[in-house]
Write a protein that holds these residues in place. Structure first.
Motif, PDB file in Angstrom:
ATOM      1  N   LEU A 266       0.815  -1.210   0.000  1.00  0.00           N
ATOM      2  CA  LEU A 266       0.000   0.000   0.000  1.00  0.00           C
ATOM      3  C   LEU A 266       0.852   1.265   0.000  1.00  0.00           C
ATOM      4  N   ALA A 267       2.090   1.157   0.462  1.00  0.00           N
ATOM      5  CA  ALA A 267       2.976   2.321   0.463  1.00  0.00           C
ATOM      6  C   ALA A 267       3.519   2.633  -0.928  1.00  0.00           C
ATOM      7  N   TYR A 268       3.770   1.616  -1.729  1.00  0.00           N
ATOM      8  CA  TYR A 268       4.381   1.852  -3.038  1.00  0.00           C
ATOM      9  C   TYR A 268       3.574   2.809  -3.920  1.00  0.00           C
ATOM     10  N   PRO A 269       2.252   2.660  -4.052  1.00  0.00           N
ATOM     11  CA  PRO A 269       1.513   3.617  -4.881  1.00  0.00           C
ATOM     12  C   PRO A 269       1.563   5.045  -4.345  1.00  0.00           C
ATOM     13  N   VAL A 270       1.617   5.197  -3.027  1.00  0.00           N
ATOM     14  CA  VAL A 270       1.730   6.535  -2.435  1.00  0.00           C
ATOM     15  C   VAL A 270       3.031   7.193  -2.888  1.00  0.00           C
ATOM     16  N   GLY A 271       4.111   6.420  -2.868  1.00  0.00           N
ATOM     17  CA  GLY A 271       5.389   6.954  -3.316  1.00  0.00           C
ATOM     18  C   GLY A 271       5.435   7.199  -4.806  1.00  0.00           C
ATOM     19  N   ALA A 272       4.920   6.252  -5.573  1.00  0.00           N
ATOM     20  CA  ALA A 272       5.025   6.349  -7.031  1.00  0.00           C
ATOM     21  C   ALA A 272       4.159   7.473  -7.596  1.00  0.00           C
ATOM     22  N   ARG A 273       2.952   7.631  -7.084  1.00  0.00           N
ATOM     23  CA  ARG A 273       2.041   8.632  -7.640  1.00  0.00           C
ATOM     24  C   ARG A 273       2.231  10.021  -7.044  1.00  0.00           C
ATOM     25  N   PHE A 274       2.643  10.100  -5.801  1.00  0.00           N
ATOM     26  CA  PHE A 274       2.713  11.397  -5.134  1.00  0.00           C
ATOM     27  C   PHE A 274       4.133  11.769  -4.703  1.00  0.00           C
ATOM     28  N   HIS A 275       5.105  10.954  -5.104  1.00  0.00           N
ATOM     29  CA  HIS A 275       6.518  11.249  -4.855  1.00  0.00           C
ATOM     30  C   HIS A 275       6.791  11.480  -3.367  1.00  0.00           C
ATOM     31  N   VAL A 276       6.112  10.690  -2.556  1.00  0.00           N
ATOM     32  CA  VAL A 276       6.356  10.693  -1.122  1.00  0.00           C
ATOM     33  C   VAL A 276       7.520   9.744  -0.857  1.00  0.00           C
ATOM     34  N   PRO A 277       8.526  10.159  -0.089  1.00  0.00           N
ATOM     35  CA  PRO A 277       9.659   9.253   0.191  1.00  0.00           C
ATOM     36  C   PRO A 277       9.185   7.921   0.745  1.00  0.00           C
ATOM     37  N   HIS A 278       9.910   6.876   0.392  1.00  0.00           N
ATOM     38  CA  HIS A 278       9.458   5.518   0.717  1.00  0.00           C
ATOM     39  C   HIS A 278       9.245   5.312   2.211  1.00  0.00           C
ATOM     40  N   GLY A 279      10.185   5.772   3.027  1.00  0.00           N
ATOM     41  CA  GLY A 279      10.037   5.582   4.465  1.00  0.00           C
ATOM     42  C   GLY A 279       8.788   6.251   5.002  1.00  0.00           C
ATOM     43  N   LEU A 280       8.516   7.454   4.536  1.00  0.00           N
ATOM     44  CA  LEU A 280       7.315   8.171   4.970  1.00  0.00           C
ATOM     45  C   LEU A 280       6.056   7.482   4.461  1.00  0.00           C
ATOM     46  N   SER A 281       6.088   6.952   3.238  1.00  0.00           N
ATOM     47  CA  SER A 281       4.933   6.212   2.713  1.00  0.00           C
ATOM     48  C   SER A 281       4.616   5.019   3.613  1.00  0.00           C
ATOM     49  N   ASN A 282       5.647   4.297   4.015  1.00  0.00           N
ATOM     50  CA  ASN A 282       5.437   3.180   4.936  1.00  0.00           C
ATOM     51  C   ASN A 282       4.872   3.650   6.264  1.00  0.00           C
ATOM     52  N   ALA A 283       5.413   4.759   6.779  1.00  0.00           N
ATOM     53  CA  ALA A 283       4.949   5.275   8.061  1.00  0.00           C
ATOM     54  C   ALA A 283       3.470   5.656   8.003  1.00  0.00           C
ATOM     55  N   LEU A 284       3.031   6.221   6.892  1.00  0.00           N
ATOM     56  CA  LEU A 284       1.643   6.651   6.759  1.00  0.00           C
ATOM     57  C   LEU A 284       0.668   5.476   6.720  1.00  0.00           C
ATOM     58  N   MET A 285       1.105   4.353   6.166  1.00  0.00           N
ATOM     59  CA  MET A 285       0.211   3.193   6.056  1.00  0.00           C
ATOM     60  C   MET A 285       0.393   2.198   7.203  1.00  0.00           C
ATOM     61  N   LEU A 286       1.364   2.431   8.066  1.00  0.00           N
ATOM     62  CA  LEU A 286       1.714   1.477   9.111  1.00  0.00           C
ATOM     63  C   LEU A 286       0.562   1.190  10.066  1.00  0.00           C
ATOM     64  N   GLY A 287      -0.012   2.224  10.661  1.00  0.00           N
ATOM     65  CA  GLY A 287      -1.065   2.017  11.653  1.00  0.00           C
ATOM     66  C   GLY A 287      -2.272   1.278  11.111  1.00  0.00           C
ATOM     67  N   PRO A 288      -2.849   1.746  10.004  1.00  0.00           N
ATOM     68  CA  PRO A 288      -4.027   1.046   9.469  1.00  0.00           C
ATOM     69  C   PRO A 288      -3.777  -0.419   9.134  1.00  0.00           C
ATOM     70  N   VAL A 289      -2.629  -0.738   8.537  1.00  0.00           N
ATOM     71  CA  VAL A 289      -2.384  -2.132   8.153  1.00  0.00           C
ATOM     72  C   VAL A 289      -2.111  -2.995   9.387  1.00  0.00           C
ATOM     73  N   LEU A 290      -1.413  -2.465  10.376  1.00  0.00           N
ATOM     74  CA  LEU A 290      -1.208  -3.234  11.600  1.00  0.00           C
ATOM     75  C   LEU A 290      -2.546  -3.585  12.249  1.00  0.00           C
ATOM     76  N   ARG A 291      -3.435  -2.612  12.322  1.00  0.00           N
ATOM     77  CA  ARG A 291      -4.747  -2.879  12.925  1.00  0.00           C
ATOM     78  C   ARG A 291      -5.531  -3.883  12.092  1.00  0.00           C
ATOM     79  N   PHE A 292      -5.417  -3.807  10.775  1.00  0.00           N
ATOM     80  CA  PHE A 292      -6.100  -4.753   9.889  1.00  0.00           C
ATOM     81  C   PHE A 292      -5.593  -6.176  10.131  1.00  0.00           C
ATOM     82  N   ASN A 293      -4.293  -6.322  10.359  1.00  0.00           N
ATOM     83  CA  ASN A 293      -3.682  -7.646  10.525  1.00  0.00           C
ATOM     84  C   ASN A 293      -3.713  -8.159  11.960  1.00  0.00           C
ATOM     85  N   GLN A 294      -4.146  -7.343  12.894  1.00  0.00           N
ATOM     86  CA  GLN A 294      -3.921  -7.649  14.307  1.00  0.00           C
ATOM     87  C   GLN A 294      -4.478  -9.002  14.734  1.00  0.00           C
ATOM     88  N   GLU A 295      -5.690  -9.307  14.354  1.00  0.00           N
ATOM     89  CA  GLU A 295      -6.289 -10.572  14.803  1.00  0.00           C
ATOM     90  C   GLU A 295      -5.513 -11.762  14.257  1.00  0.00           C
TER      91      GLU A 295
END
Length: 384
Positions: A266-295
């Motif tokens: 989910l981070a890759y499209p954020v970086g590719a389309r909006f030129h957001v640095p990769h680390g920041l793209s991961n940081a932005l998607m981190l919380g939602p995906v962790l909660r999605f995977n939690q169970e």
């Protein structure tokens, strides 16, 4: 225990100030024509100056610098770097910089050495080699590219593709934390979270997770969690910087063998389309995906909470929740943007981002919980 294999960089040298002695090391290895692959920011910051000064004391060495690497390098940059290697008759390629420079150097060494076409080697184990001898010197503590058989290329608007092959593992990785002393806090924070995501996704990977990758992932998280805040507050703290550099490399060693999953997808499209640095793209998607995977990842997240916050009490579910909360608030604590809207992404962008993410099948197959197009849409909406 399932059967497994574990591959990594042939040699890893941890040496504070070691970059200034790189020319001596290369001469001792017997190479003579060196292509240095880096980016304009590294050149402007002067990080390469002491390295190149070392080459002036070694007249037997010929070094040419290719400094046109862009963040998330497009295909034309990779091809230009490979052409530079061939034009210089390089017998050694050095990647010097952040993850994009290291990724470009890997592919330059491969394409110049093997003659393969870039378009033919995307995917897993499509590249056969041989490649030119390869040395990687990271100047950030995040991507772990110096320990992975992976290079990421931007192939078009909104799309990144990976070349995954053991041929991309370097002969030598030189970890010199002195190179990171001047990193601005936002870069330190984003690259540090990137490394933590690598460790988390390796530890929870649905495919190829193994005891060795687990050990590297856990030690990486321990080092990063005890040092990232300190490095952001006191950028010249040598011990903190060394911990981050080693932790990022260990995370790279982990996910090189137990691959990353939905956060990256989910981070890759954020970086590719909006030129957001990769680390920041991961940081932005981190919380939602962790909660999605939690169970699905409950016992694993609980274990990781014990790593990042030893002594946490409570049930397995409580510790897993605490881990998700701890990771989700890191960006805000470190002064990074915390919502997709903070980097210019709007609700109208969500459908395209979700569609792009579903093309990352190489990554999604590793996620502990199956993720659908509707799920991707909901996760981007949550991150807005």
């Amino acid at each position: 225990m399932l059967d497994f294999g574990f591959n990594s960089t042939r040699s890893i040298v941890v040496e504070y100030g070691g970059a200034a002695r790189l020319a001596d090391r290369i001469a001792e290895m017997g190479y003579r024509n060196v292509l240095m692959v880096t980016d304009p920011g590294v050149v402007k910051a002067g990080l390469l100056d002491p390295v190149l000064a070392g080459f002036t004391k070694r007249p037997e060495l010929r070094v040419v610098t290719f400094s046109d690497v862009q963040a998330d390098p497009p295909e034309e940059v990779i091809l230009a770097a490979a052409a530079a290697a061939r034009g210089h008759s390089a017998d050694c390629v050095v990647g010097f910089g952040g993850g994009s420079s290291l990724d470009a150097a890997k592919l330059a060494a491969l394409l110049a050495g093997s003659g393969e076409a870039l378009s033919s080697i995307y995917g897993v184990n499509q590249a056969r080699g041989p490649r030119l001898p390869l040395i990687l010197v990271p100047t950030t503590a995040g991507t772990g590219s110096e320990a992975t058989p992976i290079s990421i290329v931007t192939t078009g608007e909104g799309e990144k593709k990976g070349v995954v092959s053991p041929s991309l593992l370097p002969d030598l990785a030189l970890l010199d934390a002195e190179l990171t002393l001047g990193l601005p806090t936002p870069i330190t924070a984003a690259t540090g979270i990137d490394a933590m995501v690598h460790a988390i996704e390796a530890y929870t990977s649905k495919r190829l997770k193994n005891p060795i990758s687990d050990a590297f992932a856990c030690e990486s998280l321990r080092l990063m969690s005890t040092s990232l805040h300190k490095a952001c507050r006191m950028g010249s703290d040598r011990q903190a910087r060394e911990n981050l550099m080693l932790g990022a490399c260990m995370a790279g060693m982990a996910f090189a063998n137990a691959p990353v999953a939905a956060i990256h997808a989910l981070a890759y499209p954020v970086g590719a389309r909006f030129h957001v640095p990769h680390g920041l793209s991961n940081a932005l998607m981190l919380g939602p995906v962790l909660r999605f995977n939690q169970e699905a990842a409950l016992p694993l997240y609980a274990k990781l909470q014990d790593v990042v916050r030893p002594g946490t009490t409570g049930s397995e579910a409580q510790r897993a929740s605490a881990f998700c909360a701890y990771m989700a608030r890191l960006s805000g604590e470190l002064g990074l943007p915390v919502r997709l809207r903070d980097v210019g992404i709007q609700e109208s962008d969500v459908p395209q981002l979700a569609a792009d993410a579903m093309n990352q099948t190489r990554l999604l197959v590793n996620n502990m919980r199956e993720l659908t197009l509707a799920d991707a849409h909901a996760l981007y909406a949550e991150a807005l």
